[in-house]
Enzyme design. Structure first.
Site, PDB file in Angstrom:
ATOM      1  N   HIS A 125      -4.723  -6.529  -6.338  1.00 23.12           N
ATOM      2  CA  HIS A 125      -3.811  -7.678  -6.407  1.00 23.12           C
ATOM      3  C   HIS A 125      -4.447  -8.962  -5.886  1.00 23.12           C
ATOM      4  CE1 HIS A 125      -0.264  -5.442  -7.713  1.00 23.12           C
ATOM      5  NE2 HIS A 125      -0.699  -4.461  -6.948  1.00 23.12           N
ATOM      6  N   ASP A 179      -2.107  -1.374  -1.998  1.00 25.71           N
ATOM      7  CA  ASP A 179      -1.511  -0.604  -3.100  1.00 25.71           C
ATOM      8  C   ASP A 179      -2.258  -0.848  -4.412  1.00 25.71           C
ATOM      9  OD1 ASP A 179      -0.631  -3.284  -3.035  1.00 25.71           O
ATOM     10  OD2 ASP A 179       0.995  -2.815  -4.421  1.00 25.71           O
ATOM     11  N   GLU A 180      -2.067   0.069  -5.336  1.00 22.91           N
ATOM     12  CA  GLU A 180      -2.460  -0.082  -6.746  1.00 22.91           C
ATOM     13  C   GLU A 180      -3.872  -0.639  -6.934  1.00 22.91           C
ATOM     14  OE1 GLU A 180       1.690  -0.642  -9.064  1.00 22.91           O
ATOM     15  OE2 GLU A 180       0.933  -2.482  -8.174  1.00 22.91           O
ATOM     16  N   VAL A 181      -4.851  -0.022  -6.280  1.00 27.07           N
ATOM     17  CA  VAL A 181      -6.223  -0.471  -6.443  1.00 27.07           C
ATOM     18  C   VAL A 181      -6.780   0.095  -7.754  1.00 27.07           C
ATOM     19  CG1 VAL A 181      -8.497  -0.576  -5.383  1.00 27.07           C
ATOM     20  CG2 VAL A 181      -6.457  -0.405  -3.939  1.00 27.07           C
ATOM     21  N   GLU A 197      -0.257   4.135  -0.465  1.00 31.39           N
ATOM     22  CA  GLU A 197      -1.539   4.603  -1.001  1.00 31.39           C
ATOM     23  C   GLU A 197      -2.611   4.701   0.082  1.00 31.39           C
ATOM     24  OE1 GLU A 197       0.475   2.464  -2.560  1.00 31.39           O
ATOM     25  OE2 GLU A 197      -0.120   2.159  -4.649  1.00 31.39           O
TER      26      GLU A 197
END
Ligand SMILES: *[C@@H]1O[C@H](CO)[C@@H](O)[C@H](O)[C@H]1NC(C)=O
Ligand SMILES: *[C@@H]1O[C@H](CO)[C@@H](O)[C@H](O)[C@H]1NC(C)=O
Ligand SMILES: *[C@@H]1O[C@H](CO)[C@@H](O)[C@H](O)[C@H]1NC(C)=O
Ligand SMILES: *[C@@H]1O[C@H](CO)[C@@H](O)[C@H](O)[C@H]1NC(C)=O
Length: 545
Positions: free
Chosen positions: A279, A338-340, A388
């Site tokens: 992000h 998060d969400e790497v 995560e």
């Protein structure tokens, strides 16, 4: 002919499906009168009532400070300044000193003052362990008692919510009431994303007003993300010069100080989030060198997450975090995680070599990155991370707060708790699911859900609270207020009021109480009167403002 039939069918088909033959006139759920949201823990109400005179006064009996005097100014404006209900149809002001006929047996006279007793000196800043309890009595001698300024603020909000307009619109009334109140969860937050769409300072301050009306106490400011970088850094001004959507769409140091001070006056903590290493596309406009070049079929295709192997990465993060932490006084700091995009890391030749040389896989890189980043925070910081970071096995200090947001949240919460970490719950509270209603958010309580699965009450206090999350993809400055309110009010009530009498229930236990439908109607109208354009909670109805 077919056309007429279609029109006929559409009209009457709809008419029939909605059961309009059976719909009585009037609002679907008539609002309550003088009922508090979120519901106090203990509340006893009588049928006798007092009338608000225009010279009503708050009277400070013990300790005071700027936070209390500022709050009294705000609530005087709300209570006496006609923010309780519709204006009287008569020429006198609503709260005028019109003589009241004494024929009503329940009428007990004017409520001339509220005594406020704060028994300890004020604290400067709201914090995780702050005491928000208070006792409030409305009677012939009305009193608010608290041992902390934060409890006094919550009690003043409750007091303001007890008033209602008489049916003839002539008086502002308040029933005899005894309240003893405290929150169930310590962390009752709202996440606002100001990167996907820029939200003006004015709407952030409004959001804080609405949070105070709902006794929420943490503003989680998801300030930057892939799409834009509105935070104006003194040390790295290029970040917003190149990363903001527009030069006007930034938060200056003054803006941020104003938000923090406004929040402090309302007993609200401000926790900034600088989400790394994913992000972060907007960081790359100024510092492409800290991001990873992603490859496809041997060719570079663009920039992905922060590169965890570059020294420059950590130099910038260290200086940026230091600046941000000097600005935001709260001890908690959210580093995201998060969400790497691990596939990007797995595609980059330099990172492939690095992983081969060090015998690592991509999730190890994520762990390595977080292990390097968390120590960059000031020494007394409590880190907050998305789940995560925990899931990928990063060793985290026990005080780290793990924000649970994905599916399978019950098993995730249990796992986190069993390893001695604390949970912040969000999975069921995504306000960005725009078709979810307040009743959907009301039907989730994290401690109850965990207790329904395991028998161990000792784990439950590890769930310290939760956050309603308003991600910004589909909300902008024009609709953010009414998309958040009153839907976030449901989360506020679960976190403040829901009874802690843990038994094993089936999920029906979490259904919305019947009276809440009426009470939230009053609360939505109350928010509108106080400048928050809340959307209708449940269907047809009206607010007189
Ligand atoms: C408040 O007082 C009014 C007037 O006596 C009464 O009708 C009403 O039921 C009371 N409300 C509650 C919640 O007791
Ligand atoms: C409020 O009342 C309860 C019950 O009477 C009492 O235990 C508590 O200490 C009181 N709290 C304050 C802040 O006075
Ligand atoms: C990065 O820092 C480490 C430790 O200080 C050092 O050993 C290494 O040579 C540096 N790498 C680069 C590319 O500067
Ligand atoms: C934290 O404390 C240690 C030891 O006192 C010190 O070496 C380190 O620089 C400090 N970290 C920060 C970010 O201040």
């Amino acid at each position: 002919m077919l056309r007429y039939f279609v029109v006929f069918y559409l009209f009457f088909g709809e008419f029939y499906a909605r059961g309009m033959w059976l719909t009585p006139p009037g609002p679907k759920y008539p609002p309550t009168k003088g009922e508090v949201w979120p519901k106090p823990q203990i509340e006893v109400k009588g049928k006798t009532y007092y009338v608000l005179p225009s010279q009503f006064k708050f009277k400070i009996m013990d300790q005071t400070c700027d936070i209390l005097t500022n709050a009294i100014a705000r609530y005087s404006y709300i209570i006496v300044g006609n923010k309780i209900g519709p204006k009287a149809r008569h020429t006198e002001p609503v709260s005028g000193l019109r003589p009241i006929t004494n024929t009503d047996a329940f009428y007990k006279g004017y409520l001339n003052e509220l005594e406020i007793t704060l028994t300890s000196p004020c604290e400067e800043l709201p914090h995780f362990e702050m005491d928000e309890s208070y006792n409030l009595t409305v009677s012939s001698s009305s009193k608010l008692i608290s041992s902390s300024i934060w409890g006094a603020l919550r009690g003043l909000e409750t007091f303001a919510q007890l008033f209602y307009i008489s049916d003839d619109h002539n008086d502002v009334r308040v029933n005899e009431t005894m309240i003893s109140d405290f929150p169930r969860y310590k962390h009752r937050g709202l996440l606002l994303d100001t990167s996907r769409h820029f939200i003006t300072l004015r709407n952030i301050l409004k959001t804080l007003d609405a949070m105070a009306m709902n006794k929420m106490n943490v503003f989680h400011w998801h300030i930057v993300d892939d799409q834009s970088f509105p935070y104006q850094s003194e040390r790295f001004p290029e970040l917003s010069e190149r990363g903001a959507y527009d030069p006007t769409m930034i938060y200056t140091k003054d803006d941020i100080e104003r938000v923090i001070e406004y929040a402090r006056n309302r007993g609200i903590r401000v926790i900034p989030e600088f989400d790394v290493p994913g992000h972060t596309a907007s960081w790359g406009n100024a510092y492409p060198g800290i991001l990873t070049e992603c490859y496809e079929n041997g060719r570079p295709i663009g920039l992905g997450p922060i590169d965890p192997t570059k020294n420059m990465t950590y130099k910038i993060l260290r200086d940026l975090f230091k600046e941000v932490q000097n600005l935001f006084p709260d001890k908690y700091f959210h580093v995201g995680g998060d969400e790497v995009d691990l596939e990007c890391w797995e595609s980059n030749p330099d990172l492939i070599n690095y992983m081969l040389a060090n015998n690592l896989i991509a999730t190890d890189l994520h762990a390595l990155f977080m292990r390097n980043v968390i120590p960059l925070l000031a020494n007394n910081t409590t880190p907050v991370v998305w789940q995560e970071v925990y899931d990928e096995g990063v060793t985290l200090s026990k005080d780290t707060l793990i924000q649970v947001w994905k599916y399978d949240w019950i098993i995730e919460m249990i796992t986190v708790l069993m390893t001695g970490h604390r949970v912040l719950f969000s999975s069921s509270w995504y306000l960005s699911a725009l078709d979810s209603e307040w009743t959907d958010y009301y039907a989730a309580d994290p401690r109850q859900m965990v207790y329904d699965v395991i028998d161990d009450k000792t784990l439950l206090p590890g769930i310290v609270g939760g956050e309603a999350c308003m991600w910004g993809e589909m909300v902008d400055n024009r609709n953010v207020i009414n998309r958040v309110w009153p839907r976030a009010s449901a989360v506020a009530e679960i976190l403040w009021s829901y009874q802690d009498d843990m038994k094993h229930y089936d999920s029906r236990r979490l259904r919305v109480p019947r009276e809440a439908y009426n009470r939230i109607e009053e609360h939505a109208c109350r928010m509108i009167r106080r400048g928050i354009d809340a959307q209708p909670p449940s269907g047809p109805g009206f607010c007189v403002v």
